[in-house]
Scaffold this active site. Structure first.
Site, PDB file in Angstrom:
ATOM      1  N   HIS A  21      29.672  21.636  44.390  1.00 46.11           N
ATOM      2  CA  HIS A  21      29.514  20.662  43.239  1.00 46.11           C
ATOM      3  C   HIS A  21      28.221  19.819  43.723  1.00 46.11           C
ATOM      4  CE1 HIS A  21      30.124  17.622  40.126  1.00 46.11           C
ATOM      5  NE2 HIS A  21      29.767  16.882  40.915  1.00 46.11           N
ATOM      6  N   GLU A  22      28.256  19.376  45.082  1.00 50.54           N
ATOM      7  CA  GLU A  22      27.237  18.343  45.613  1.00 50.54           C
ATOM      8  C   GLU A  22      26.258  19.496  45.724  1.00 50.54           C
ATOM      9  OE1 GLU A  22      27.462  15.567  45.392  1.00 50.54           O
ATOM     10  OE2 GLU A  22      29.576  15.419  45.159  1.00 50.54           O
ATOM     11  N   HIS A  25      23.729  19.377  42.880  1.00 49.07           N
ATOM     12  CA  HIS A  25      22.825  18.140  42.668  1.00 49.07           C
ATOM     13  C   HIS A  25      21.914  18.374  43.918  1.00 49.07           C
ATOM     14  CE1 HIS A  25      25.624  16.383  40.228  1.00 49.07           C
ATOM     15  NE2 HIS A  25      26.730  16.030  41.002  1.00 49.07           N
TER      16      HIS A  25
END
Length: 457
Positions: A21-22, A25
């Site tokens: 997920h990170e 980003h």
């Protein structure tokens, strides 16, 4: 289950999901020219730190609390009046980016979770998914029985969409039920006839508790083997010498086709001695049992006083079990289809929680996730990968909800900014942050409460 399995499986699950997920980003931010200061998996005290050797000197961190992570980017709003960003780096600050770049960076986190699910599902289909043909056992006095379904039916399509496996059956039933509770199902009977039946679940609350959806509909995998799971002290079963682990071969000379058949025969022989042929270990044993009378809905029926369950015989396993395996491109397509199905179902179930159609007790927290991680890891790689994909999809959907603090909340602000032509005020963001913290806090408390109740039960 041993904590030696649960804890590592949970840490691997959370570690993969948070990192992916990170990284979404992080990767998009760097590709769009935004300066990243820190990439952290976990919160709190750093346990491991590494600084990149390039000009940006990105700090990579693994922190003590594994339930989350973050990507810290250069942003003027996070600096006080006495600290200024060098002029030459202002153009790399997140808050200075045009709207579409900020939105792309925020959306990239949930997108990474969906892409992970697609890749994991595709990998499982390439490796091969062990499953069963959709041959059902039908429980008495259930919606399926009232609709005319019979034990031994093979379900071939739901609302025109083909069913090839037990996993397909489970997912399609839930997906189509959430669209309409009236399901048109194509069936091949044990005699080989192709018929259409309508399963109407409109009057039955299917998600008011955690009971399995198929079980509520009255359908189960037709395993055919019947076993004694436990015997009550002083019962007819105990007096006859039945033991936990016994396997029922015949009742009165007839081999019952399902647990329901067996129960029905016992109920019809109250206070009448009946012969059971039992397999105990490697030996076949004949036992005479006299079911005791008991009242059931105003009728006198026979009762063994034993817990009876189904098990899959070797012959049935050879007949029903098979492995779904596909080439890379077909597996990728199926991975996308399954990820879309799970995303839509998850979103619809969340929506029905707001209307009360789905009980809040279905929300799970870290304890339940850890238990499932351990269970699936102990079963095997395929089961664990399937679990990982489901949780990744749930994380992606949850993060897209329009709640401040979540990625969806930021995207909601950007939508307002696009409509009105200017960013929302700092005051509005501050109020939204407090509301978001309250909502997330309540959700976490509820999830932990549900976890606790599951452990107690």
């Amino acid at each position: 289950m041993s904590l030696l399995i649960i804890i590592p499986a949970f840490l691997v699950t959370i570690g993969i999901l948070v990192t992916v997920h990170e990284f979404g980003h992080y990767w998009v931010a760097r590709r769009l020219g935004v300066k990243v200061l820190r990439f952290s998996v976990g919160f709190g005290k750093p346990l491991w730190t590494r600084v990149s050797k390039d000009a940006d000197r990105v700090e990579y961190v693994i922190a003590a609390l594994p339930l989350g992570g973050y990507v810290k980017m250069l942003d003027e709003r996070e600096f006080d009046e006495n600290t200024q960003i060098p002029e030459k780096e202002l153009h790399r600050a997140f808050n200075r980016q045009v709207l579409w770049k900020r939105a792309a960076i925020v959306f990239a986190g949930p997108l990474a979770n969906f892409l992970l699910a697609i890749a994991v599902y595709a990998l499982t289909f390439v490796l091969g998914v062990d499953t069963f043909r959709p041959v059902v056992e039908v429980r008495k006095d259930t919606p399926a029985a009232l609709a005319g379904f019979q034990t031994g039916d093979t379900l071939t399509a739901i609302n025109g969409e083909a069913v090839t496996s037990w996993d397909d059956l489970h997912m399609l039933l839930i997906e189509d039920y959430l669209t309409s509770p009236r399901l048109e199902i194509s069936v091949t009977t044990p005699e080989g006839n192709n018929v259409q039946r309508v399963l109407d679940l409109g009057d039955k609350p299917m998600f008011k508790d955690e009971t399995d959806f198929l079980n509520k509909a009255g359908l189960g995998l037709w395993m055919r083997g019947i076993g004694i799971a436990g015997v009550l002290e002083g019962s007819a079963a105990a007096q006859a010498g039945l033991q936990a682990g016994d396997k029922v071969l015949s009742v009165g000379g007839t081999a019952p086709q399902s647990v329901q058949d067996f129960i029905q025969i016992i109920q019809q022989h109250a206070e009448q001695t009946i012969a059971l042929q039992i397999r105990r270990g490697d030996n076949d044993v004949s036992i005479n049992v006299t079911p005791q009378s008991k009242d059931l809905d105003g009728k006198t029926v026979g009762s063994l006083g034993a817990n009876v369950g189904a098990y899959m015989t070797d012959a049935v396993r050879a007949e029903l079990a098979f492995t779904q395996r596909y080439g890379v491109f077909d597996a990728l397509w199926l991975g996308m289809v399954k990820t879309k199905q799970m995303s839509v179902v998850t979103l619809k179930l969340m929506g029905r929680m707001l209307t009360g159609e789905v009980a809040l007790k279905n929300i799970s927290g870290p304890v339940t996730i850890a238990q499932f991680a351990g269970t699936t890891a102990s079963i095997g790689l395929g089961a664990f990968l399937g679990f990982l994909a489901i949780v990744s999809i749930s994380l992606g959907v949850l993060n897209l909800l329009p709640i401040p603090m979540l990625d969806g909340g930021h995207l909601m602000y950007y939508l307002v900014e696009w409509v009105k032509g200017s960013p929302v005020s700092a005051e509005v963001e501050a109020v939204g942050l407090r509301i978001g913290m309250a909502l997330i806090g309540c959700l976490m408390v509820l999830a932990l409460y549900n976890d606790f109740m599951r452990l107690m039960n």
